[in-house]
Design a protein around this motif. Structure first.
Motif, PDB file in Angstrom:
ATOM      1  N   VAL A   1     -38.219   9.257   3.371  1.00  0.00           N
ATOM      2  CA  VAL A   1     -36.580   9.084   2.785  1.00  0.00           C
ATOM      3  C   VAL A   1     -36.750   7.439   2.758  1.00  0.00           C
ATOM      4  CG1 VAL A   1     -34.428   9.132   3.226  1.00  0.00           C
ATOM      5  CG2 VAL A   1     -36.020  10.777   4.533  1.00  0.00           C
ATOM      6  N   HIS A   2     -36.310   7.428   1.167  1.00  0.00           N
ATOM      7  CA  HIS A   2     -36.142   6.013   0.857  1.00  0.00           C
ATOM      8  C   HIS A   2     -34.735   5.480   1.401  1.00  0.00           C
ATOM      9  CE1 HIS A   2     -36.273   2.343  -1.463  1.00  0.00           C
ATOM     10  NE2 HIS A   2     -35.222   2.730  -2.215  1.00  0.00           N
TER      11      HIS A   2
ATOM     12  N   ASP B   1     -26.205  10.176 -10.235  1.00  0.00           N
ATOM     13  CA  ASP B   1     -25.159   9.036 -10.830  1.00  0.00           C
ATOM     14  C   ASP B   1     -25.311   7.832 -10.087  1.00  0.00           C
ATOM     15  OD1 ASP B   1     -24.781  10.035  -8.508  1.00  0.00           O
ATOM     16  OD2 ASP B   1     -22.443  10.701  -8.978  1.00  0.00           O
TER      17      ASP B   1
END
Ligand SMILES: *Cc1c(COP(=O)(O)O)cnc(C)c1O
Length: 473
Positions: free
Chosen positions: A228-229, A296
């Protein structure tokens, strides 16, 4: 008592008020029902005031102020709840303000597809049913070199679908340093539970080695290696993490997919602008079998979650029952396809996609906007002290937590007016202008403001100075 009865008799009838020609303009743009409601509410209000014994001045019951209140009520009632605002905060991907503004081409495509039938699930060449996934899959494959892609409602949905389709009832191995919470209650441990996967934490907060993952694989039934970044925080100091390259080797050895939840979705390198986020392609090249990211955030498109990578895994996600529940509608697909299309030419993307053009906006460009706004304000009122300041903006949306972009703001101050009052009044304008306060000043950051919005900001400020003038008179 007599007096009250007398006053009640003087109350006008709704129909009489509706004949007042000052209300005629409102019938053009509003349903009659709405105007009637506003008039009724005003008369009801007057009635309550009479009954409570409140005194009325000589001017009579129903005066100019009643008409003003009715007009304001009609305006309030006809205003949409979801409205355009001017973002003068300098935070580009502002989650509360709707994250990314779409490019012009994306807006045009949304309007076109919204108004007509489309090839959403129709193959015109064969005259047969088609797949909604095809519209963006080709484009994403072309841009990233990935074998396959699927897009769903948002990145949280992409993570959920990925876990459900690939790791149900199995261990998903994640570093303790990467158990992220993204605002709005997206927490990796909780989403894991929802996806029916078993969270297997390894390593420590600051250090996780590839050997930690290996041990977890050997100890249980591993279904996925998840990286997970840490998009909204950074661990610095005495740290270590397993690289994607190392995880890829390990995954290959045991036949387990390596999934990278990247979050931000940067498509082109922006190192020269100080953004040290990994790109989607870099993550794929480094060995992730699947890369997941938001539509987004730094991608600059509509709300969506995009998954790119190995066909065998993407296919399993496409065929999972949840895919139907999380699928995109035609408007989002239209916007997403148009957004990706801009990336065929990265230079075009930088100028046409608002998130990117705001990030890459030059100091001179922002300075020009600031001077232009300052001139507009000073030409119309001398109520404010206006100056131009160098300030720091942010990307926001949980991206690049410790990165501040040097920018330019117009700083506003006024004698006898608190910054709180100015900030609040700007928010009450139409369209609302969202600013921030720094000490005694209200700052209007030029990075996130369009040139076309400058006159609207000036008008909003003029509105405040006029109102303040009235109250002093
Ligand atoms: C933002 C983010 C998410 C959630 O994405 P949404 O599109 O907001 O649902 C998940 N994971 C990471 C790492 C993120 O940065």
């Amino acid at each position: 008592m007599d007096n009250k009865q007398e006053l009640l008799k003087q109350l006008p009838k709704i129909d009489e008020v509706l004949k007042d020609q000052r209300l005629f303009v409102f019938f053009e743009d509003n349903p009659r029902e709405l105007v009637v409601e506003a008039v009724r509410e005003e008369i009801d209000g007057l009635r309550s005031r009479i009954l409570s014994g409140e005194p009325f001045s000589d001017g009579g019951l129903f005066r100019e102020e009643s008409m003003d209140r009715i007009k304001n009520k009609i305006k309030e009632k006809s205003a949409n709840s979801l409205r355009r605002v001017i973002n003068a905060t300098g935070t580009i991907v502002h989650t509360n303000l709707g994250r990314a503004n779409l490019s012009e081409s994306a807006c045009r495509r949304v309007a076109e597809i919204a108004a007509s039938y489309s090839t959403l699930e129709y193959d015109v060449a064969r005259g047969k049913r088609g797949s909604r996934h095809d519209h963006i899959e080709k484009m994403i494959r072309r841009l990233t070199g990935a074998e396959a892609a699927i897009a769903v409602n948002n990145n949280a949905a992409a993570v959920l679908l990925c876990l459900s389709a690939l790791a149900k009832n199995k261990d998903v191995i994640v570093s303790r340093g990467e158990l992220v919470e993204i605002g709005g209650s997206f927490r990796i441990p909780e989403i894991m539970e929802q996806g029916g996967a078993k969270l297997r934490e390894v390593g420590t907060t600051n250090k996780t080695k590839v050997a930690d993952y290996r041990k977890a694989i050997e100890d249980g039934e591993a279904g996925m290696l998840l990286k997970v970044h840490t998009s909204n925080y950074k661990i610095i100091g005495f740290t270590a993490e397993a690289s994607l390259e190392e995880l890829k080797e390990l995954g290959k050895e045991h036949g387990i997919p390596v999934v990278h939840d990247l979050g931000s979705g940067l498509m082109i390198g922006l190192a020269e602008f100080g953004i040290d986020e990994p790109t989607v392609k870099a993550s794929l090249d480094a060995g992730a079998d699947l890369v997941l990211f938001s539509g987004d955030k730094l991608l600059g498109g509509p709300q969506a979650g995009i998954v790119v990578g190995k066909k065998e895994y993407v296919d399993r996600m496409k065929h999972h029952p949840l895919a139907r529940a999380l699928r995109l509608d035609k408007l989002t697909l239209a916007a997403l396809e148009a957004t990706f299309r801009e990336y065929i030419d990265p230079e075009r993307a930088k100028s046409n996609i608002p998130v990117l053009s705001m990030i890459t906006s030059s100091q001179e460009e922002m300075q020009r906007k600031a001077e232009s706004l300052k001139d507009m304000i000073l030409a119309r009122t001398d109520r404010f002290l206006v100056s131009i300041e160098e300030t720091e903006g942010q990307i926001g949306g949980g991206s690049t937590p410790n990165l501040f972009l040097p920018g330019v703001s117009v700083s506003i101050k006024a004698d006898g007016m608190s910054p709180d009052h100015i900030e609040r009044s700007l928010r009450a304008a139409d369209p609302p202008v969202i600013s921030r306060i720094n000490k005694d000043n209200v700052l209007l950051d030029m990075r996130t403001v369009y040139v076309s919005e400058l006159p609207e900001i000036a008008s909003a400020l003029l509105g405040i100075s006029e109102k303040k003038g009235e109250s002093h008179a």
